[in-house]
Design a protein around this motif. Structure first.
Motif, PDB file in Angstrom:
ATOM      1  N   UNK A   1       0.835  -1.204   0.000  1.00 35.39           N
ATOM      2  CA  UNK A   1       0.000   0.000   0.000  1.00 35.39           C
ATOM      3  C   UNK A   1       0.875   1.262   0.000  1.00 35.39           C
ATOM      4  N   UNK A   2       1.959   1.247   0.775  1.00 36.20           N
ATOM      5  CA  UNK A   2       2.858   2.385   0.808  1.00 36.20           C
ATOM      6  C   UNK A   2       3.566   2.564  -0.539  1.00 36.20           C
ATOM      7  N   UNK A   3       3.907   1.453  -1.183  1.00 39.51           N
ATOM      8  CA  UNK A   3       4.533   1.530  -2.503  1.00 39.51           C
ATOM      9  C   UNK A   3       3.578   2.181  -3.504  1.00 39.51           C
ATOM     10  N   UNK A   4       2.311   1.794  -3.444  1.00 38.43           N
ATOM     11  CA  UNK A   4       1.311   2.365  -4.347  1.00 38.43           C
ATOM     12  C   UNK A   4       1.173   3.862  -4.094  1.00 38.43           C
ATOM     13  N   UNK A   5       1.138   4.261  -2.833  1.00 36.28           N
ATOM     14  CA  UNK A   5       1.038   5.680  -2.502  1.00 36.28           C
ATOM     15  C   UNK A   5       2.300   6.420  -2.969  1.00 36.28           C
TER      16      UNK A   5
END
Length: 160
Positions: free
Chosen positions: A134-138
């Motif tokens: 999720x952090x990578x996507x953000x």
């Protein structure tokens, strides 16, 4: 001849690109509104990713290890660069141009730039792999927003 032209272009462009990318790294500078900013722009993105304390510590450890490695290599790299520049100066100032000797030095310099770039990207890879999916996507979204904002700023400057 095409290979020579490509090599020459790479040898000339790569140091300029990498040099311009690192010009502000680790230095204080002012943003376009005159406010003092510390470090490089990437730090702002990581601060928006809601990293856990463990992730923050892991990032800090990676940065410190990279900083130590970089400091150790800096003097050695600088000495090698000075020797290469002196060799190139001699070749350029010579009565006859020795293309093969220049090519050898230029290719060596290009390969060194490639190695530094690979090391930098390896470091970035390690840091990004600390992130959750999720952090990578953000992170990707924030980078895209920054790129779009940068393009709009350039368009605005060019249209005035």
């Amino acid at each position: 001849m095409k290979i020579f032209n490509k090599t020459l272009v790479i040898a000339m462009a790569l140091p300029l690109v990498l040099g311009s990318m690192s010009a502000f790294a680790g230095q204080d500078h002012q943003d376009h509104q005159g406010r003092m900013m510390k470090g490089h722009h990437g730090g702002k993105i990581f601060s928006q990713l809601d990293l856990t304390a463990a992730q923050q510590q892991e990032m800090k450890t990676l940065r410190q290890a990279n900083r130590s490695e970089h400091k150790a290599q800096r003097v050695e790299n600088h000495k090698a660069m000075l020797v290469e520049r002196q060799q190139l100066d001699k070749l350029v100032l010579a009565d006859n141009f020795d293309e093969s000797a220049v090519r050898v030095i230029a290719e060596k310099m290009s390969q060194q730039q490639v190695e530094r770039r690979v090391a930098m990207l390896e470091q970035r890879h390690k840091m990004l792999n600390i992130l959750t999916p999720a952090q990578k996507q953000k992170f990707v979204e924030l980078k895209q927003q920054r790129a779009e904002k940068h393009v709009m700023r350039l368009d605005t400057k060019n249209n005035h």
